[in-house]
Write an enzyme that holds these catalytic residues in place. Structure first.
Site, short mmCIF file in Angstrom:
data_model
loop_
_atom_site.label_atom_id
_atom_site.label_comp_id
_atom_site.label_asym_id
_atom_site.label_seq_id
_atom_site.Cartn_x
_atom_site.Cartn_y
_atom_site.Cartn_z
CB THR A 98 -0.96 0.01 1.21
OG1 THR A 98 -2.04 -0.88 0.91
CG2 THR A 98 -1.52 1.39 1.49
CB THR A 137 5.15 9.62 9.59
OG1 THR A 137 5.64 9.40 10.92
CG2 THR A 137 5.94 8.70 8.65
CG ASP A 138 7.49 12.21 13.79
OD1 ASP A 138 7.07 11.06 13.55
OD2 ASP A 138 7.39 12.75 14.92
CD GLU A 139 7.05 6.17 13.43
OE1 GLU A 139 7.57 5.12 13.03
OE2 GLU A 139 6.14 6.20 14.28
CE1 TYR A 163 3.35 4.19 8.69
CE2 TYR A 163 4.86 5.05 10.34
CZ TYR A 163 3.78 5.24 9.50
OH TYR A 163 3.11 6.43 9.47
CB SER A 164 9.75 4.82 9.39
OG SER A 164 10.73 3.90 9.79
CB ALA A 165 11.72 1.59 5.31
CE LYS A 167 3.29 7.70 5.39
NZ LYS A 167 1.95 7.90 4.73
P1 NAD Z 1 -5.12 4.52 10.02
O1 NAD Z 1 -4.42 3.20 9.99
O2 NAD Z 1 -6.00 4.83 11.17
O3 NAD Z 1 -5.97 4.71 8.69
C1 NAD Z 1 -5.50 4.37 7.43
C2 NAD Z 1 -6.69 4.31 6.48
O4 NAD Z 1 -6.20 3.97 5.18
C3 NAD Z 1 -7.72 3.23 6.85
O5 NAD Z 1 -9.02 3.75 6.74
C4 NAD Z 1 -7.50 2.14 5.81
O6 NAD Z 1 -8.67 1.40 5.51
C5 NAD Z 1 -7.04 2.95 4.63
N1 NAD Z 1 -6.23 2.18 3.68
C6 NAD Z 1 -5.21 1.31 3.96
N2 NAD Z 1 -4.72 0.78 2.82
C7 NAD Z 1 -5.43 1.34 1.79
C8 NAD Z 1 -5.37 1.22 0.38
N3 NAD Z 1 -4.50 0.40 -0.21
N4 NAD Z 1 -6.23 1.94 -0.36
C9 NAD Z 1 -7.13 2.77 0.22
N5 NAD Z 1 -7.24 2.90 1.55
C10 NAD Z 1 -6.38 2.21 2.34
O7 NAD Z 1 -3.94 5.59 9.87
P2 NAD Z 1 -3.88 7.08 10.43
O8 NAD Z 1 -3.28 7.07 11.77
O9 NAD Z 1 -5.19 7.74 10.22
O10 NAD Z 1 -2.79 7.69 9.43
C11 NAD Z 1 -3.19 8.32 8.21
C12 NAD Z 1 -1.95 8.80 7.48
O11 NAD Z 1 -1.25 9.72 8.29
C13 NAD Z 1 -0.96 7.70 7.14
O12 NAD Z 1 -0.42 7.97 5.88
C14 NAD Z 1 0.11 7.82 8.22
O13 NAD Z 1 1.36 7.38 7.75
C15 NAD Z 1 0.10 9.32 8.46
N6 NAD Z 1 0.51 9.75 9.80
C16 NAD Z 1 -0.07 9.23 10.91
C17 NAD Z 1 0.30 9.71 12.18
C18 NAD Z 1 -0.33 9.18 13.44
O14 NAD Z 1 0.12 9.54 14.53
N7 NAD Z 1 -1.37 8.37 13.38
C19 NAD Z 1 1.26 10.72 12.27
C20 NAD Z 1 1.85 11.22 11.09
C21 NAD Z 1 1.45 10.75 9.87
O1 DAU Z 2 5.38 9.62 14.81
C1 DAU Z 2 4.29 9.47 13.95
C2 DAU Z 2 3.83 8.02 13.97
O2 DAU Z 2 3.20 7.82 15.23
C3 DAU Z 2 2.91 7.66 12.83
O3 DAU Z 2 3.61 7.78 11.62
C4 DAU Z 2 2.39 6.23 12.99
O4 DAU Z 2 1.45 5.94 11.97
C5 DAU Z 2 1.72 6.12 14.33
O5 DAU Z 2 1.26 4.81 14.56
C6 DAU Z 2 2.68 6.53 15.44
O6 DAU Z 2 3.77 5.59 15.55
P1 DAU Z 2 4.35 5.14 16.98
O7 DAU Z 2 5.06 3.87 16.82
O8 DAU Z 2 5.07 6.27 17.63
O9 DAU Z 2 2.94 4.97 17.76
P2 DAU Z 2 2.42 3.84 18.77
O10 DAU Z 2 1.14 4.36 19.36
O11 DAU Z 2 2.43 2.49 18.19
O12 DAU Z 2 3.52 3.89 19.92
C7 DAU Z 2 3.82 5.10 20.62
C8 DAU Z 2 4.94 4.78 21.60
O13 DAU Z 2 4.42 3.93 22.63
C9 DAU Z 2 6.09 4.01 20.97
O14 DAU Z 2 7.31 4.44 21.57
C10 DAU Z 2 5.82 2.55 21.36
C11 DAU Z 2 5.10 2.68 22.69
N1 DAU Z 2 4.09 1.64 22.99
C12 DAU Z 2 3.14 1.40 22.05
C13 DAU Z 2 2.17 0.47 22.26
C14 DAU Z 2 1.11 0.17 21.22
C15 DAU Z 2 4.09 1.00 24.21
O15 DAU Z 2 4.96 1.24 25.07
N2 DAU Z 2 3.12 0.06 24.43
C16 DAU Z 2 2.16 -0.25 23.51
O16 DAU Z 2 1.31 -1.13 23.77
#
Ligand code: NAD
Ligand code: DAU
Length: 360
Positions: A98, A137-139, A163-165, A167
């Site tokens: 994706t 993402t910042d990752e 994931y980050s690779a 993105k």
């Molecule tokens: P999410 O996993 O909650 O939502 C992703 C959505 O994309 C879902 O609705 C899923 O059904 C849809 N999707 C997945 N594969 C698809 C495909 N092939 N075609 C069409 N739809 C598809 O993710 P999120 O947390 O809402 O993140 C959204 C975007 O923001 C992502 O690109 C993520 O990398 C970026 N982002 C997220 C965060 C964060 O903290 N959550 C931070 C920075 C950037």
């Molecule tokens: O920085 C932006 C990113 O933030 C987005 O690009 C990603 O889509 C989003 O999922 C998020 O990534 P993280 O890996 O930072 O988020 P997560 O909520 O999975 O984890 C946040 C921190 O908490 C991380 O250091 C791992 C830790 N963690 C996470 C879970 C799920 C725990 O310690 N326990 C847990 O059960």
């Protein structure tokens, strides 16, 4: 009219809901509805003639081409992605498919549409006015040492997880389509979001949901990893601002200047729940904290330098961490049916298969 991909996920759904709170402009939503996409997130738009939902894959260039030709959007905002780092470690394939291949097919469909638009002037969307905004993402910047300055837009790319690779690869494709073909792109790299509709596999919602269910609160490693938190509606307002005012081909880092250690986040969630929904035995939810094996390759610290978007586009977050986290905990207390609905299907089966015997 704009086309929003990934609009049934956490940030995409908040973006579309927020869009209609500010705009009259119609939205075509394209989402594959993976485990992370839930139409319930968009339930309040049911019957709204200005919102058209289409289930489909960004990697289906034919479908995307058809939607573009039919609706002639002035912009595409690309949220669609596999987003969970832990899942990317257990199975990177969907992330490659994706986030990289899907983004490539989406870009190809968008390029074909854009190249056939009228060059400029005249009514409606033109090659000059069209925008492709890629949400990233910042990752992609990797991990910071304790005293290193926050990530600016010129920080080197050093992604550490599948994931980050994936993105990072998508960001590079978007950049290349601008440089090579002149596609009018914008990229945003945002820090960790939190707020309503956040899937309860991510740190903050998982802690809230597990605490209320009397389950363990699994903290990876020593819990001293640092993330930089932004309330999701602030991310949405930043994206709107970049869409309207961003300079073509530019990257904007988005963040809320809220660096917090994971353990402090968990303590804050416990304290709010102790206040808003005390445990029947009168003890603190902190008692449920369990330290578990660390995430492989776990990035130690992320921090966003958000000065460019503030300086150039005048954007600033509206919420502090304190106001945002209180709203978030309250939202989960008020929306427990949503939690059980999103946990009922493929998510539950995936957790059983991958986390059997581990605190979760
Ligand atoms: P999410 O996993 O909650 O939502 C992703 C959505 O994309 C879902 O609705 C899923 O059904 C849809 N999707 C997945 N594969 C698809 C495909 N092939 N075609 C069409 N739809 C598809 O993710 P999120 O947390 O809402 O993140 C959204 C975007 O923001 C992502 O690109 C993520 O990398 C970026 N982002 C997220 C965060 C964060 O903290 N959550 C931070 C920075 C950037
Ligand atoms: O920085 C932006 C990113 O933030 C987005 O690009 C990603 O889509 C989003 O999922 C998020 O990534 P993280 O890996 O930072 O988020 P997560 O909520 O999975 O984890 C946040 C921190 O908490 C991380 O250091 C791992 C830790 N963690 C996470 C879970 C799920 C725990 O310690 N326990 C847990 O059960």
């Amino acid at each position: 009219m704009i086309l929003v991909t990934g609009s049934a996920g956490f940030i995409g759904a908040n973006f579309v809901l927020d869009w209609f709170a500010q705009h009259d402009e119609a939205v075509v939503s394209l989402d594959k509805l993976t485990y992370a996409g839930n139409l319930e997130n968009l339930a309040s738009l049911k019957g709204n003639p200005r919102h058209i939902f289409v289930q489909g894959d960004i990697g289906d260039a034919q479908l995307v081409g058809k939607l573009l030709a039919e609706h002639r959007p002035r912009a595409v905002v690309n949220f669609a992605a596999e987003s969970h780092v832990d899942r990317s470690i257990l199975g990177p394939g969907d992330f490659i498919q994706t986030n990289i291949v899907g983004t490539f097919h989406l870009l190809e469909a968008v390029r074909a549409y854009w190249q056939n638009l009228p060059p400029s002037a005249g009514g409606g969307v033109t090659r000059d006015s069209f925008r492709f905004l890629h949400v990233s993402t910042d990752e992609v910047y990797g991990s910071l040492a304790k005293d290193e300055p926050a990530f600016s837009e010129t920080h080197r790319y050093e992604p550490n997880s599948p994931y980050s690779a994936s993105k990072a690869a998508s960001d590079h494709l978007v950049r290349a389509y601008h440089h090579t073909y002149g596609l009018p792109v914008l990229t945003t790299n945002c820090s960790n979001n939190y707020g309503p509709y956040h899937f309860p596999e991510k740190l903050i919602p998982l802690m809230i949901v597990n605490a209320l269910a009397g389950k363990a609160l699994p903290v990876y490693g020593d819990g001293q990893q640092i993330r930089d938190w932004l309330y999701v509606r602030d991310h949405c307002s930043a994206i709107r601002r970049v869409l309207e005012k961003g300079r073509l081909g530019e990257v904007y880092n988005v963040g809320g200047w809220n660096e917090k250690a994971n353990l402090d986040i968990v303590h804050t969630v416990c304290a709010l729940l102790d206040e808003l929904r005390p445990r029947p035995d009168g003890k603190s939810y902190r008692e449920q904290i369990t330290f578990v094996t660390d995430r492989p390759g776990h990035d130690r610290r992320y921090a966003i330098d958000a000065r460019k978007i503030e300086r150039e586009l005048g954007w600033k977050p509206a919420e502090t961490f304190e106001t945002g986290i209180r709203k978030t905990v309250q939202w989960y207390l008020d929306n427990q049916a949503w939690v059980s609905n999103v946990q009922s299907g493929s998510y539950r089966l995936w957790v059983e298969k991958n986390y059997a015997g581990r605190a979760r």
